[in-house]
Write an enzyme that holds these catalytic residues in place. Structure first.
Site, PDB file in Angstrom:
ATOM      1  N   LYS A 105      16.937  15.708  60.136  1.00 40.84           N
ATOM      2  CA  LYS A 105      17.684  16.009  61.370  1.00 40.84           C
ATOM      3  C   LYS A 105      17.717  14.798  62.299  1.00 40.84           C
ATOM      4  CE  LYS A 105      14.835  19.381  62.454  1.00 40.84           C
ATOM      5  NZ  LYS A 105      13.868  19.329  61.344  1.00 40.84           N
TER       6      LYS A 105
ATOM      7  N   ARG B 194       3.996  23.794  59.902  1.00 40.84           N
ATOM      8  CA  ARG B 194       5.340  23.651  60.498  1.00 40.84           C
ATOM      9  C   ARG B 194       6.402  24.265  59.575  1.00 40.84           C
ATOM     10  NH1 ARG B 194       4.861  17.408  61.314  1.00 40.84           N
ATOM     11  NH2 ARG B 194       7.125  17.445  61.534  1.00 40.84           N
TER      12      ARG B 194
ATOM     13  N   ARG C 111      14.983  27.182  67.693  1.00 39.72           N
ATOM     14  CA  ARG C 111      14.037  27.391  66.597  1.00 39.72           C
ATOM     15  C   ARG C 111      13.594  28.839  66.486  1.00 39.72           C
ATOM     16  NH1 ARG C 111      11.900  21.827  66.346  1.00 39.72           N
ATOM     17  NH2 ARG C 111      10.436  21.669  64.640  1.00 39.72           N
TER      18      ARG C 111
ATOM     19  N   ARG D 107       3.363   9.789  63.834  1.00 40.51           N
ATOM     20  CA  ARG D 107       3.140  10.989  64.640  1.00 40.51           C
ATOM     21  C   ARG D 107       1.825  11.669  64.305  1.00 40.51           C
ATOM     22  NH1 ARG D 107       8.753  14.280  64.446  1.00 40.51           N
ATOM     23  NH2 ARG D 107       7.308  16.022  64.234  1.00 40.51           N
TER      24      ARG D 107
ATOM     25  N   ARG E  20       6.424   8.721  56.891  1.00 38.90           N
ATOM     26  CA  ARG E  20       7.352   8.337  57.971  1.00 38.90           C
ATOM     27  C   ARG E  20       6.667   7.510  59.063  1.00 38.90           C
ATOM     28  NH1 ARG E  20      10.027  13.324  61.037  1.00 38.90           N
ATOM     29  NH2 ARG E  20       7.865  13.958  61.238  1.00 38.90           N
TER      30      ARG E  20
END
Ligand code: AP5
Length: 216
Positions: free
Chosen positions: A13, A172, A88, A161, A127
């Site tokens: 996203k 998640r 969400r 993160r 990431r």
């Protein structure tokens, strides 16, 4: 044009939203980015959100819809918006309808990035982003062209993160399945959902999204 990019953690996203900002002049509203900025700044919202985000749970509907409303108010009426990570929950989907209607905006597309969840853990744990401009990279899929130097701004500082560890990613994903995927039928009933293969090459995903936007 106002669109939602929908998909589980690591679906792409943020990656695709950034490209639409660059190529279409749209504005990305990422509740995750806004909450992380609030945590970093130690604001009251950040203090409430920190532990929830670190656990992989969802921050309250009131908080996230509040920050989206404020962000929309700061935009020119003509600027198209990409909602990234919002809504969400069903309550957030209804709040978004009200926030848009109050501002004379409509929702044009909900684009679902269709992905294989098992591959997403590798995507997320690899990431990292430029600490200066936020450009996204990946240990395997997208290294900076010159090692240790951001392609976009030249910074040599990068960050990862706090919630990008396997255990939190699994939580998640479970939250996505339980609370976010069930909002799709709301938009399917309006005929505005399109699906894109989020496992394809990043450029092909971008092309597929652009083709949907070009349909109007
Ligand atoms: P948020 O920041 O929204 O995180 P998320 O939804 O878990 O999504 P990610 O940012 O992890 O993934 P992405 O889909 O953007 O993937 P990306 O493009 O980076 O939310 C974080 C937390 O904040 C939540 O857990 C919650 O606590 C809170 N929160 C946020 N919004 C909320 C809300 N509305 N309500 C309540 N709480 C909220 O890509 C991932 C990696 O894969 C990158 O390295 C990228 O380079 C790579 N990649 C991308 N596309 C491809 C491709 N096609 N092929 C190969 N690699 C790819």
């Amino acid at each position: 044009m106002n669109i939602i990019l929908l998909g589980p953690p690591g679906a792409g996203k943020g990656t695709q939203a950034t490209r639409l900002v660059d190529e279409r002049g749209m504005k990305q509203l990422s509740t995750g980015d806004m909450l992380r900025a609030a945590v970093k700044a130690g604001t009251p919202v950040g203090l409430q959100a920190k532990a929830v985000m670190e656990s992989g749970g969802l921050v309250s509907d009131e908080i996230v819809s509040g920050i989206i409303g404020e962000a929309l108010d700061a935009l020119d009426a003509g600027t198209g918006v990409i909602f990234d990570g919002y809504p969400r929950t069903e309550a957030q989907a209804h709040s978004l309808d009200a926030l848009l209607a109050d501002r004379g905006r409509t929702l044009d597309h909900v684009i679902e990035l269709d992905v294989d969840e098992d591959a997403l853990v590798e995507r997320i744990t690899g990431r990292f982003t430029c600490a200066n401009c936020g450009e996204g990279y990946h240990d395997t899929f997208k290294q900076p062209k010159v090692a240790g130097v951001c392609d976009k701004c030249g910074s040599t500082e990068f960050k990862r993160r706090a919630d990008d560890n396997e255990e939190t990613v699994r939580t998640r994903m479970a939250e996505y399945r339980a609370k976010t995927a069930p909002i799709l039928p709301i938009y399917e009933a309006r005929g505005i959902v399109s699906r894109v293969d989020g496992m394809a090459d990043m450029d092909d995903v971008t092309k597929a999204i652009m083709a949907i936007l070009d349909r109007g």
